[in-house]
Design a protein around this motif. Sequence first.
Motif, PDB file in Angstrom:
ATOM      1  N   TRP A  57      37.106  38.779  35.621  1.00  0.00           N
ATOM      2  CA  TRP A  57      38.019  38.533  36.745  1.00  0.00           C
ATOM      3  C   TRP A  57      38.544  39.848  37.309  1.00  0.00           C
ATOM      4  O   TRP A  57      38.789  39.965  38.514  1.00  0.00           O
ATOM      5  CB  TRP A  57      39.164  37.601  36.342  1.00  0.00           C
ATOM      6  N   ALA A  58      38.707  40.877  36.440  1.00  0.00           N
ATOM      7  CA  ALA A  58      39.203  42.160  36.936  1.00  0.00           C
ATOM      8  C   ALA A  58      38.179  42.795  37.870  1.00  0.00           C
ATOM      9  O   ALA A  58      38.517  43.347  38.916  1.00  0.00           O
ATOM     10  CB  ALA A  58      39.498  43.086  35.771  1.00  0.00           C
ATOM     11  N   ILE A  59      36.891  42.658  37.482  1.00  0.00           N
ATOM     12  CA  ILE A  59      35.843  43.229  38.332  1.00  0.00           C
ATOM     13  C   ILE A  59      35.771  42.467  39.654  1.00  0.00           C
ATOM     14  O   ILE A  59      35.604  43.053  40.723  1.00  0.00           O
ATOM     15  CB  ILE A  59      34.499  43.194  37.578  1.00  0.00           C
ATOM     16  N   ALA A 115      38.518  43.597  41.824  1.00  0.00           N
ATOM     17  CA  ALA A 115      38.199  44.926  42.346  1.00  0.00           C
ATOM     18  C   ALA A 115      37.261  44.819  43.536  1.00  0.00           C
ATOM     19  O   ALA A 115      37.391  45.551  44.522  1.00  0.00           O
ATOM     20  CB  ALA A 115      37.575  45.777  41.240  1.00  0.00           C
ATOM     21  N   VAL A 125      39.196  43.758  46.595  1.00  0.00           N
ATOM     22  CA  VAL A 125      39.928  44.905  47.135  1.00  0.00           C
ATOM     23  C   VAL A 125      38.981  45.802  47.923  1.00  0.00           C
ATOM     24  O   VAL A 125      39.303  46.268  49.016  1.00  0.00           O
ATOM     25  CB  VAL A 125      40.603  45.697  45.992  1.00  0.00           C
ATOM     26  N   ALA A 126      37.765  46.004  47.377  1.00  0.00           N
ATOM     27  CA  ALA A 126      36.808  46.878  48.044  1.00  0.00           C
ATOM     28  C   ALA A 126      36.427  46.326  49.412  1.00  0.00           C
ATOM     29  O   ALA A 126      36.300  47.081  50.389  1.00  0.00           O
ATOM     30  CB  ALA A 126      35.569  47.057  47.169  1.00  0.00           C
ATOM     31  N   LEU A 136      38.277  44.333  51.332  1.00  0.00           N
ATOM     32  CA  LEU A 136      39.429  44.507  52.220  1.00  0.00           C
ATOM     33  C   LEU A 136      39.519  45.950  52.696  1.00  0.00           C
ATOM     34  O   LEU A 136      39.735  46.231  53.878  1.00  0.00           O
ATOM     35  CB  LEU A 136      40.720  44.143  51.480  1.00  0.00           C
ATOM     36  N   ALA A 137      39.337  46.880  51.753  1.00  0.00           N
ATOM     37  CA  ALA A 137      39.435  48.295  52.099  1.00  0.00           C
ATOM     38  C   ALA A 137      38.333  48.671  53.077  1.00  0.00           C
ATOM     39  O   ALA A 137      38.562  49.387  54.051  1.00  0.00           O
ATOM     40  CB  ALA A 137      39.341  49.144  50.840  1.00  0.00           C
ATOM     41  N   SER A 195      36.990  47.050  55.343  1.00  0.00           N
ATOM     42  CA  SER A 195      37.175  46.595  56.719  1.00  0.00           C
ATOM     43  C   SER A 195      37.770  47.679  57.594  1.00  0.00           C
ATOM     44  O   SER A 195      37.669  47.625  58.811  1.00  0.00           O
ATOM     45  CB  SER A 195      38.052  45.344  56.742  1.00  0.00           C
ATOM     46  N   HIS A 196      38.392  48.695  56.980  1.00  0.00           N
ATOM     47  CA  HIS A 196      38.924  49.787  57.798  1.00  0.00           C
ATOM     48  C   HIS A 196      37.822  50.517  58.546  1.00  0.00           C
ATOM     49  O   HIS A 196      38.030  51.009  59.637  1.00  0.00           O
ATOM     50  CB  HIS A 196      39.699  50.782  56.930  1.00  0.00           C
TER      51      HIS A 196
END
Lengths: 493, 237
Positions: free
Chosen positions: B37-39, B42, B45-46, B48-49, B51-52
Amino acid sequence: MQTEAPIADLNAENLRRAAIDRSVKGPVLFLFTNAAFWLMASTLLGFLSAVKLVSPHFIDFSFLTYGRIQPAHLLALVYGWGIQAGMGVALWLMARRTAVELKGGQATLITLGVIWNIAVTVGIVSVLAGGSTSLEWLEFPASVATVLLIVFLVFAFRIVSMAAKPQREGGFQVSTWYIVGACFWFPWVFATATGLLHHVELGALGAGINAWFVHGVILLFFVPIGIGSAYYFIPKITGHPTHSAQLAQMGFWTLAIFGGWTGMQRFMGGPIPGWMPAVGALAGVLLLIPVGIVGLNHHLTTLGSHKLVGTSPTLRFTFVGALFYPISGVLLALISAFWSGSTMQFTHAWYGYQIVVVYGFFSMCVFGAIYYIVPRLAGCEWLSVRLIRNHFWFSVYGIGTIVVTSVLGGFQQGAVMNDPGQWDVNFLAIATHSYIYVVARALAWLFILWSNSWFLVHLMLMVAGLGRRSSAPTLLTHDHEHEELPLTEGAKA
Amino acid sequence: MSASNINHDTNDLDRIHSAVKREKLDLPAGNEAAPMWAIFIAMVVAVLAGSHLGMMSKPLSIESKATFAPVPDPRPSSTGGADNLDPFALAMKKGASAYAVCGGCHQGTGMGVPGQFPPLAGSEYVTGGTERLIRIALSGLQGPITVKGAGYNTPGGMPPQGMALGDQDIANVLTYVRNSFGNEGPMVTKEMVTKVRGTITGHPAQWTAAELEEFAKKNVPGDIPAGPGATGAPAAK
């Protein structure tokens, strides 16, 4: 694991560790003591500059105007306290982990420490005298930067050469990865930024490079030293190994890869090529990954040992420091992401981030390390539980207040400034609306001033050899588990 | 280093080494696998990040501000047709904000400070001819002056404002003082200020009241936009 080692080996190992401690005693205690003095200076300046934001004519001297003491406050915090104390922790920790004694050169290292402190003093005096270069965290003259870099490189060389020839099986562990990383990364970031900013005409890009530098020092020096220290002391005190080597590796490499890409997002929407802030924001959010992974690993390691957080000063400071790391990571992501950063850029929130990461996270971990290291070097135990408690609680409340008020105040400030409907609101009116937060900040620095005064006095007494003559450690509450010998602890586990 | 090199008796040795003796051993990290679940988190998050990067329309250009698209400018402008403020109301609004420069001496109430700074409220210098008023605003004034029957001679006098403020700013603030504090007077326009500035170029210093006496009643010619300010009607709120 060496838990089944016979008594004779254990004694040899103890003597070996004692010899290592003796070999680094001079330089490490020198760095810690001087750093503690700078921390005191920084705290005073932090209080004064918060007061000046509300009442500019308080103690009205030109060298004590806000524009001069605010950079002096942060320079004292970063170079006087942070990097100096960080070098001390890194030196001790690396010597202990690799079992390499510092063979000679102690006097040279202390001399270099003196030079470091003279350089920081010259830099801060020149800022107070009005000679600031206006580069964030680099307000001192270029010559001071060169001296600082050379001193750091010598310390880093001694630390890295220990790591190159470890005298212990498996000497190269999680905490030492981070320290070696910091030894390489800081000179890279520092030399690149000072070289470019002082010697190249950069225009608007210079502001971006300056922001990259500040983020780099935070993420590639303060963060790795703080995490390295936490990765060492949490297993050391609890007696439980770091939960997962795999998580530790993921946390390290993601920090190593993303840490150097942030900074430019400070100028999102500004006059620099679009990819720079986009990449900075990308990395700022991606850094949530190492933050979460390291936080999870520390959490799983500490699980079941929370009673020790109450008793061991080292673990208590390290635990809270490690807790501030995820908070700082979330704050960095908020400031960096385009969605929220466009509101929070150029506000009090940035100050909040600097304090949460340099003070809340890094410094608390270093305090923890100092509470562990100094008795071993000074040959006496901490004098007073009460002083340690004061130091802890006033620090935690002070930092908490600064961070919460800065972030809330920054968000409010940014929301008003960004609202097109408020175009006719005076900038000064927005500034005065945040007075309440700045007053809270001044009070918080007073709290921290109280806590640091006791820390400084306590540390000076210890370094002078005036600590408690006892074979029992100074614990916050008495706990027999902590006093057990490693052998019995190992046998139980 | 062996124990025999240390010249302490046994108790001392015990005490000095007690700190190292009570230490727990350094342990290598455990072999637990990273939780799935931690991976997974992660990876979220990657994404979402990442999308910048998608938010850049022109990555190499400083013009690419896709996420910071300009919002419609809500400020009324004197040239735009979409204004909901008439020229007089606009001048009053902008003049009120520029009055911060004057208010330091003449006070927010326009009453001045008795014996030091003459009042603007009811002052014949303010409500009289615009030529004299504009000249004072541009170049300042020094020496003795009588306003509403009271004499003033403040050292240094009033500093010139013509360097710091543009013609439009001066016109706004003069319109404001002529229609505030109970005063009523026709608008001062930017063109009027420009005209006066042109005629006084080369005047080196502050005026004296005597020098300006000849302009006491003279109004600078110029068109005044139709509306409330044209006739010196009561000030808009």
